[in-house]
Design a protein around this motif. Structure first.
Motif: not given
Length: 465
Positions: A358-383
């Motif tokens: 009888d308890t409803l648990v919710i997990w999540g935020g306010e929106f998602g993230r883009t599938s393209f990289s923000q800023g410089r894309l490297t082999e091990t790092n991206y945003g």
């Protein structure tokens, strides 16, 4: 006409509702507010809000097709008319990026879960993962406000306030609506308007429980004042407030009376509610050792279970730090390490105590993230930048179809292609699980009847058990 019988029943059984004697009532401005419109599956909510926008591509929305597109420009046909935030306005290219993390399928549901959420992976058959969430807001504060109040502008009541107004309390010694913020989660600020009462009477606002010696500020009596003196003082103050109410009929005076009385009762109830000293060692094995440290996300999850046991109606946890515009692989891994075990531990703990029914648990935020990289894309790092077009959340517990994955996004996790769930739909579904018709829970303000879902929303029946 039966009005006398209604009045008599409210006096003889002040904790009952018209049409449903098993549920509490809200008594506002000397009028009875019907609580449930039909049978409720859930009695309470624990909302684990992950502020900042967790990336669906690094959590639950597995997109192996991105491997062949990695580093290539996102097709204009995919990007379509969706907005980008001002933070990528100056970018000349938008290279797609696959997740650095491995995914596997878990449970009988076969849900895909990222390797950085190993504890959540073990409980997927208790979850309903919604991959097709969508919001209208692209920046943090309006998106948080939208997720919490149904409006991008401040001034509307939060979900917890609406429930306090509509359903009342199951425990007269604790607030209907409790808020806890994790310490050290991240720099993204939170506006207290997200748990405010808006235009509802002020005693419906969220009460923030802080870590440390005094969970609620100014709750204890001043030095030299004992409980008996405090009681006498409050009685005299109540007489004065009641006299003012008889003159002015201002509902905020009634709220003041309610708040003073609640504070008095909380002086004894809150210390007991937050005292974890008697919790056995296996509890900390379940939630993680961080649950011993006040203010951590794990500690707050343990507190949420204790408050659920005491029938607090709406328990809101906020954990910031999910806003990875750069260095996403390390940032997401750190966030998951802080939250994954405690989140899964909470579900397991509720389930083994019979509270998940009888308890409803919710997990999540306010929106998602883009599938393209923000800023410089490297082999091990991206945003990844903010993305309102699609994101993932999950629900578990009362009335939810466990072991379900609902909704679908395109091969880039950029657009919803099946079973879209708008924020208004999500709110309508939450209220439905609590026995409330979202179109009928209203409050008249400045000549208009408002509701949590504004003039929108539909119940998402595909997630209901």
């Amino acid at each position: 006409m039966g009005f006398g019988a209604i009045a008599l029943s409210s006096l003889l059984a002040p904790s009952s509702l018209l049409g449903n004697a098993t549920q509490p009532q809200a008594l506002l401005n000397n009028r009875l507010v019907n609580g449930t419109h039909f049978h409720a599956k859930a009695k309470r909510i624990i909302y684990l809000f992950q502020s900042g926008g967790p990336s669906q591509l690094e959590s639950f929305d597995y997109k192996p097709q991105l491997a062949k597109w990695h580093g290539k420009e996102i097709p204009p046909s995919v990007q379509g008319t969706q907005r980008n935030s001002g933070m990528v306005f100056s970018q000349s290219s938008f290279p797609l990026v696959q997740s650095i993390y491995d995914f596997k399928q878990y449970g009988q549901s076969g849900a895909w879960v990222s390797e950085i959420f190993p504890h959540t992976a073990k409980i997927v058959d208790d979850l309903c993962i919604i991959k097709s969430m969508r919001t209208d807001a692209i920046n943090h504060e309006p998106a948080v406000m939208f997720a919490q109040t149904g409006s991008q502008q401040s001034g509307r009541p939060s979900i917890g306030s609406w429930l306090s107004y509509g359903l009342g309390s199951d425990n007269k010694d604790l607030p209907n609506f409790v808020v806890m913020l994790s310490q050290g989660g991240g720099a993204q600020p939170l506006n207290s308007a997200a748990w405010a009462n808006g235009f509802l009477p002020s005693h419906h606002q969220g009460v923030q429980f802080r870590s440390g010696k005094d969970p609620v500020l100014y709750l204890n009596n001043p030095e030299g004042v004992n409980a008996q003196d405090r009681r006498k003082a409050l009685d005299h103050i109540q007489q004065l407030n009641s006299h003012q109410y008889d003159i002015w009929h201002d509902p905020e005076i009634q709220s003041k009376i309610n708040q003073y009385e609640m504070a008095y009762r909380m002086q004894s109830s809150v210390p007991d509610a937050v005292d974890v000293s008697e919790e056995p060692d296996y509890t900390y094995e379940l939630y993680g050792e961080n649950a011993r440290t006040p203010g951590t996300y794990a500690y707050n999850c343990l507190q949420a279970r204790r408050l659920a046991e005491k029938d607090v109606k709406f328990i809101q946890l906020y954990h910031t730090g999910w806003d990875q515009h750069g260095s996403l692989p390390s940032g997401m891994k750190r966030q998951a390490l802080d939250t994954d075990q405690a989140t899964a531990g909470l579900i397991t703990d509720l389930k083994q105590r019979g509270l998940l029914e009888d308890t409803l648990v919710i997990w999540g935020g306010e929106f998602g993230r883009t599938s393209f990289s923000q800023g410089r894309l490297t082999e091990t790092n991206y945003g990844r930048d903010h993305h309102p077009g699609c994101f993932s959340m999950w629900m578990a517990g009362a009335g939810v179809k466990a072991g379900t994955v609902y909704g679908e996004t395109d091969e880039f996790s950029y657009n919803v292609i099946k079973d879209e769930v708008h924020i208004h739909d999500f709110h309508a579904t939450i209220l439905h699980l609590l026995g409330i018709d979202h179109e009928r829970l209203t409050f008249k303000h400045q000549g208009r009847r408002y509701r949590l879902t504004d003039v929108h929303g539909r119940v998402v029946k595909g997630v209901l058990a």
